[in-house]
Design a protein around this motif. Sequence first.
Motif: not given
Length: 248
Positions: A41-51, A53-55, A63-74
């Motif tokens: 099981v891989t955990m994806i840290a959903v970093t949408k709306t977070y800066p 710096g948190d990543v 943590v190696t895997d990060m998730g985003e859901n809006r291209d204009q932010e990602a």
Amino acid sequence: MTDQPTTVRPDRRAELAAGLARVRARIADACAAAGRDRAEVTMIAVTKTYPAGDVVALAGLGVTDMGENRDQEAAPKAAEVAVAGVAARWHFIGQLQRNKARSVVRYADVVHSVDSVRLARALDAAASAGRDRPLEALVQVSIDGDPARGGALPDSADPDRGLGPVAEALAGAGGLRLAGLMAVAPVGWEPERAFARLAEVAARFRDGHPEATALSAGMSGDLEPAIAYGATHVRVGSALLGMRPTLR
């Protein structure tokens, strides 16, 4: 001298470390209860709306895997993180418009939300032109079969939205690699019911695509039942990073 965008206060780093410890414990306990290997099981840290710096801080915590859901932010966030010298594995998990495909393929390693043949073709064209290796792609499945919402339809022969045609479009695309399925539990459904249904769809799907073993399911509130029903990737936001108002 002002702080760089990727600078994180010590107290914020401590918050992230505590959240990460809690989520990792939940995943480990869920795997043990299901008789599964934690490494599955891989955990994806959903970093949408977070800066950014948190990543960077999460990467420093392993943590190696990060998730985003809006291209204009990602897109700009991925660029900031790269400038900071951090190599993250980016998962695009939100609904994707075809006109964003060329942007997304520049930074994403995995796209979880392919739900139409037209989107698969747009991603293939963009990935073939803009990448030196195939982009991993998951078919987003509609668990309840509602065509008004996102997701390919499991029991439909629709040439654009049917699960079979979407999967075949990804499997035959030179710029993409079909990796598996993704789903979100529908509003009003108990998670156990939703993920049991997804497990049935995934079992049939793997008969035709045995190499596509990824199953992206479960979020902060329902990762345990998702793991019980075979999730290989869980997408965790608030349980890891805390509640945060949407950034404008």
